[in-house]
Design a protein around this motif. Structure first.
Motif, PDB file in Angstrom:
ATOM      1  N   ARG A  88      57.188  32.638 -19.185  1.00  0.00           N
ATOM      2  CA  ARG A  88      56.960  31.615 -19.178  1.00  0.00           C
ATOM      3  C   ARG A  88      58.296  30.998 -18.885  1.00  0.00           C
ATOM      4  NH1 ARG A  88      52.524  29.603 -21.644  1.00  0.00           N
ATOM      5  NH2 ARG A  88      50.689  30.988 -23.126  1.00  0.00           N
ATOM      6  N   MET A  89      58.985  31.835 -19.584  1.00  0.00           N
ATOM      7  CA  MET A  89      60.253  30.467 -18.999  1.00  0.00           C
ATOM      8  C   MET A  89      61.103  30.899 -17.658  1.00  0.00           C
ATOM      9  SD  MET A  89      61.506  28.889 -21.044  1.00  0.00           S
ATOM     10  CE  MET A  89      63.160  28.727 -21.188  1.00  0.00           C
ATOM     11  N   GLY A  90      60.273  32.536 -17.473  1.00  0.00           N
ATOM     12  CA  GLY A  90      60.704  32.151 -15.767  1.00  0.00           C
ATOM     13  C   GLY A  90      59.686  31.137 -14.267  1.00  0.00           C
ATOM     14  N   ASP A  91      58.643  31.387 -15.060  1.00  0.00           N
ATOM     15  CA  ASP A  91      57.533  30.856 -14.434  1.00  0.00           C
ATOM     16  C   ASP A  91      58.095  29.329 -14.118  1.00  0.00           C
ATOM     17  OD1 ASP A  91      56.478  32.467 -13.777  1.00  0.00           O
ATOM     18  OD2 ASP A  91      54.804  32.071 -15.014  1.00  0.00           O
ATOM     19  N   TRP A  92      58.721  28.235 -15.731  1.00  0.00           N
ATOM     20  CA  TRP A  92      59.043  27.290 -15.715  1.00  0.00           C
ATOM     21  C   TRP A  92      60.414  27.470 -14.940  1.00  0.00           C
ATOM     22  CZ3 TRP A  92      63.384  25.013 -17.907  1.00  0.00           C
ATOM     23  CH2 TRP A  92      63.741  23.355 -17.591  1.00  0.00           C
ATOM     24  N   LEU A  93      61.496  28.040 -14.909  1.00  0.00           N
ATOM     25  CA  LEU A  93      62.421  27.773 -13.996  1.00  0.00           C
ATOM     26  C   LEU A  93      62.596  28.136 -12.606  1.00  0.00           C
ATOM     27  CD1 LEU A  93      64.900  30.190 -15.600  1.00  0.00           C
ATOM     28  CD2 LEU A  93      65.083  27.660 -15.790  1.00  0.00           C
ATOM     29  N   ASP A  94      61.293  28.892 -11.831  1.00  0.00           N
ATOM     30  CA  ASP A  94      60.945  29.283 -10.529  1.00  0.00           C
ATOM     31  C   ASP A  94      60.141  27.683  -9.647  1.00  0.00           C
ATOM     32  OD1 ASP A  94      61.749  31.218 -10.352  1.00  0.00           O
ATOM     33  OD2 ASP A  94      59.777  32.483 -10.933  1.00  0.00           O
ATOM     34  N   GLY A  95      59.700  27.055 -11.094  1.00  0.00           N
ATOM     35  CA  GLY A  95      59.564  25.798 -10.879  1.00  0.00           C
ATOM     36  C   GLY A  95      59.822  24.821 -10.476  1.00  0.00           C
ATOM     37  N   SER A  96      60.848  24.472 -11.223  1.00  0.00           N
ATOM     38  CA  SER A  96      61.730  23.583 -11.965  1.00  0.00           C
ATOM     39  C   SER A  96      62.864  23.394 -10.760  1.00  0.00           C
ATOM     40  CB  SER A  96      62.532  23.907 -13.191  1.00  0.00           C
ATOM     41  OG  SER A  96      61.977  23.982 -14.117  1.00  0.00           O
ATOM     42  N   PHE A  97      63.254  24.245  -9.934  1.00  0.00           N
ATOM     43  CA  PHE A  97      64.242  24.587  -8.590  1.00  0.00           C
ATOM     44  C   PHE A  97      63.412  24.437  -7.273  1.00  0.00           C
ATOM     45  CE2 PHE A  97      66.640  26.173 -12.390  1.00  0.00           C
ATOM     46  CZ  PHE A  97      67.626  25.495 -11.721  1.00  0.00           C
TER      47      PHE A  97
END
Length: 294
Positions: free
Chosen positions: A55-64
């Motif tokens: 979930r954190m990886g998906d969130w970071l991908d979306g943030s950048f």
């Protein structure tokens, strides 16, 4: 138990006897089901924390993501939405026509299926057991025996439900069986799991049966466990041995057993009088009469 001491062999024997007693008690009665459900409820945070890195990886991908990438994805989603809306209108017309034909044939009306969306949060580490854990449990109305699907077809059934999670036995498990029928001609048979994620076995089919490679198998609804009409598998291999009364048939599951992350748990109402006027929070009702999801 295994700390160095004067009688390590006695401790090992005690552990073996205790394990054997628990296995025997669990196989002969359901008294340990409550204990197992309690343990599963306590393990729910572990599943959530284990799923946290993804979930954190998906969130970071979306943030950048850049503005251009987001705009491109937005345009693609709008295009797909228009396509799906067109299909929904087409399916609405087909469903209306189908219901009219059923009324003309004095057939029973099709009951709506209510579903709830769940997410896969765990997979069994045992290579000989094909099970997954989803993030829906007794608090969401899940009970043992409910059918579980993904966007392509039937995945399996709920075999254990705790307060917040449920364990699902997939159709590929060697202990799983599904009553199916050939979509083309209605031929009924039993589809068994082979222990391999991409192979299922269709058993007890006579060598004179009208069945071909490429035929689609759907759930027949016999036994009342699985709703009828859901895609299950596609015939991939037919082997006829000389002198044998039955043919050996292999099939590939329609569901993406090792890839799907979101699943649907099906609630099959007993009668229209038992249905709620409104769906529960987090659930979706598939209404053939209207041809669209509510």
């Amino acid at each position: 138990m295994f700390v160095q001491g004067p009688i390590p062999g006695f401790r090992l024997l005690l552990v073996i006897l205790l394990s054997a007693a628990l296995i025997a008690a669990d196989s002969r009665s359901d008294r340990l089901s409550t204990v197992r459900s309690t343990i599963e409820t306590g393990l729910a945070p572990i599943y959530w924390f284990g799923n946290l890195p993804a979930r954190m990886g998906d969130w970071l991908d979306g943030s950048f993501e850049s503005h251009e990438d987001l705009q491109k994805k937005n345009e693609e989603l709008q295009t797909r939405l228009l396509i799906l809306e067109r299909r929904a209108l087409k399916y609405a017309a087909l469903a209306s026509e189908n219901n009219e034909l059923r009324r003309l044939m004095n057939s029973a009306e099709v009951l709506d299926d209510r579903v709830i969306v769940g997410e896969v949060v765990g997979v069994s580490p045992d290579p000989y057991t094909h099970e997954i854990v989803i993030n829906k449990g007794q608090s969401d109305g899940i009970v043992v025996g409910q059918a579980v699907l993904d966007a392509q077809g039937l995945m399996g059934q709920v075999i254990q439900a705790s307060q917040f999670t449920s364990r699902v036995l997939m159709v590929s498990d060697s202990s799983h069986a599904v009553p199916v029928e050939v979509l083309r001609n209605g031929l009924r048979a039993i589809l068994l799991g082979s222990g391999q994620p991409n192979t299922l076995d269709l058993v007890h089919v006579p060598d004179t049966a009208d069945i071909r490679e490429g035929d689609v198998l759907v759930s027949s609804g016999l036994g009342g466990r699985f709703p009828s009409g859901y895609p299950v598998a596609e015939i991939t291999e037919i082997v006829k041995e000389p002198g044998e009364p039955f043919v050996t048939i292999g099939a590939a599951p329609k569901a993406r057993l090792n890839q799907s992350r979101l699943v649907l748990v099906v609630f099959q109402p007993k009668s229209r009088q038992d249905e709620e006027p409104e769906g529960e929070p987090g659930s979706v009702e598939l209404a053939p009469d209207e041809g669209e999801a509510r």
